[in-house]
Design a protein around this motif. Structure first.
Motif, short mmCIF file in Angstrom:
data_model
loop_
_atom_site.label_atom_id
_atom_site.label_comp_id
_atom_site.label_asym_id
_atom_site.label_seq_id
_atom_site.Cartn_x
_atom_site.Cartn_y
_atom_site.Cartn_z
N ASP A 1 -9.86 -7.13 -2.06
CA ASP A 1 -9.47 -5.92 -2.98
C ASP A 1 -10.67 -5.40 -3.62
OD1 ASP A 1 -8.62 -4.46 -4.92
OD2 ASP A 1 -6.72 -5.50 -5.08
N ARG B 1 -3.91 -8.34 -4.13
CA ARG B 1 -5.12 -9.21 -4.23
C ARG B 1 -4.58 -10.66 -3.81
NH1 ARG B 1 -5.57 -9.01 -9.58
NH2 ARG B 1 -6.95 -7.18 -9.40
N GLN C 1 0.75 -1.18 0.02
CA GLN C 1 -0.01 -0.04 -0.11
C GLN C 1 1.05 1.36 0.15
OE1 GLN C 1 -2.47 -0.81 3.34
NE2 GLN C 1 -4.11 -1.43 2.06
N ARG D 1 -0.86 -4.43 -7.46
CA ARG D 1 -2.25 -4.75 -7.32
C ARG D 1 -2.47 -6.23 -7.45
NH1 ARG D 1 -5.52 -0.94 -6.33
NH2 ARG D 1 -5.26 1.19 -7.06
N LEU E 1 2.14 1.81 -3.43
CA LEU E 1 0.77 2.35 -4.44
C LEU E 1 0.88 3.78 -4.27
CD1 LEU E 1 -2.21 -0.04 -4.52
CD2 LEU E 1 -0.63 0.56 -6.36
N LYS F 1 -11.23 -4.14 -6.53
CA LYS F 1 -11.24 -4.56 -7.81
C LYS F 1 -11.20 -5.99 -8.06
CE LYS F 1 -9.31 0.00 -9.31
NZ LYS F 1 -8.56 0.56 -10.07
#
Length: 363
Positions: A221, A183, A159, A179, A162, A223
């Motif tokens: 997650d 995930r 994180q 990502r 990111l 997404k």
């Protein structure tokens, strides 16, 4: 122009011509620029002497020589920049291409287009290189934690990574890699929840299964479409079997952002607290304390406060059974030494008395 000035300019030009003949473009440029500067000095004087036609011819010749030399230097910087790109020295490549752009003649469209294209690529490569250096510490620690099975700590590192690349497009390879790692880590964290949900459903404990599934969803997650669709399908089947009052409570918990944040913070803190590994006892930095204890206790108390506040609301609305359920959840989270634990317990005890003896509340 007097003879002395003209001789000086011609001398500079002669030096430039010799250097140009020897393909010493840098030296030639310096000589021609000195000659050009001398012309400018004469023209800027308040009482400068009139420049003759021959002087103008000399000036134009120097300007043409300077354009020719600049073009040669532009090609040289272009070659140096291309070599730097091959050696992955992107910062130098950017400098070389920018210098080539500055030296190229305005009407040399072909050269300008070629350099501009390479300059854009070099800037992108240089940006990625700088980002890679900035990202590497976070990603490497995240990868180490992930391989060691400390997925909660790995998530924190990813994180942070990111955040440093928040401006990159979603399809950038750095974003995709991080990502995917996030995930994977989150899926590992929710596996125990799925096991508890399955066992609860088998035993007919649908309320517990529903609450556990919601906590798992908070870890997932945003997404991760595949897992979210799977979870939604499971939850729909569980909610259909819930008593109506429990279904209403479930919807209430999901709606406020405060609840979602509190539960999410608690789950993360719990995972960190549970996965903490002590230092080597022989190390000078050894400490037996769990470094995540304060964060865990704070998040647990915040969630307990929400349950107590909801219990108080139900109590005031005379929804006694709902209030007792909320107080019971709060008691699971408050430490016994906490003043609010005893306060909550007293409130729940009063409500239980009302259920057994409805007239007791009026006494």
């Amino acid at each position: 122009m007097n003879d002395e000035s003209k001789q000086m300019i011609e001398s500079y030009k002669a030096d430039g011509d010799v250097s140009k003949e020897n393909k010493e473009w840098g030296q030639a440029k310096i000589a021609y620029e000195k000659a050009s500067e001398e012309f400018k000095r004469i023209e800027s004087e308040d009482d400068y002497e009139l420049i003759t036609a021959d002087d103008k011819v000399l000036k134009q010749s120097i300007e043409r020589d300077l354009v020719e030399v600049n073009t040669q230097l532009a090609h040289a910087h272009l070659d140096w920049g291309t070599g730097a790109m091959k050696n992955k020295d992107y910062e130098r490549a950017v400098d070389e291409f920018e210098e080539a752009m500055n030296l190229a003649a305005e009407d040399d469209v072909k050269l300008i287009d070629e350099v501009k294209c390479l300059l854009d690529k070099a800037k992108l490569k240089n940006r990625d290189h700088e980002l890679h250096q900035e990202l590497s510490p976070f990603v490497e620690r995240g990868d180490d934690f992930r391989r060691a099975g400390n997925h909660a700590e790995a998530i924190l590192e990813y994180q942070e990574a990111l955040k440093t690349i928040s401006g990159l497009p979603p399809e950038h390879r750095f974003v995709i890699y991080i990502r995917e790692c996030l995930r994977e880590c989150r899926r590992y964290l929710i596996k125990p929840y799925l096991g508890r949900v399955h066992r609860a459903v088998q035993m007919g404990h649908f309320t517990y299964a529903n609450n556990t599934l919601k906590r798992a969803l908070l870890l997932l997650d945003e997404k991760d479409i595949v897992y979210r669709a799977f979870f939604t399908q499971i939850r729909d089947s569980i909610v259909a079997k819930l008593p109506k009052s429990d279904s209403d409570d479930a919807e209430e918990i999901e709606a406020p952002e405060t609840w979602a944040t509190a539960i999410n913070d608690y789950e993360k803190a719990l995972d960190l607290y549970s996965s903490f590994t002590q230092n080597d006892p022989l190390s000078p930095a050894y400490s037996s304390a769990n470094i995540y204890e304060d964060k865990f206790l704070t998040s647990r108390r915040n969630l307990a406060n929400l349950y107590k506040a909801r219990g108080d609301k139900y109590r005031d609305q005379a929804q006694i059974e709902k209030a007792i359920r909320s107080y019971r959840e709060a008691l699971k989270l408050y430490p016994r030494s906490d003043r609010l634990f005893h306060e909550t317990f007293r409130e729940m005890k009063k409500l239980r008395v009302q259920i057994v003896n409805p007239g007791a509340a009026a006494k």
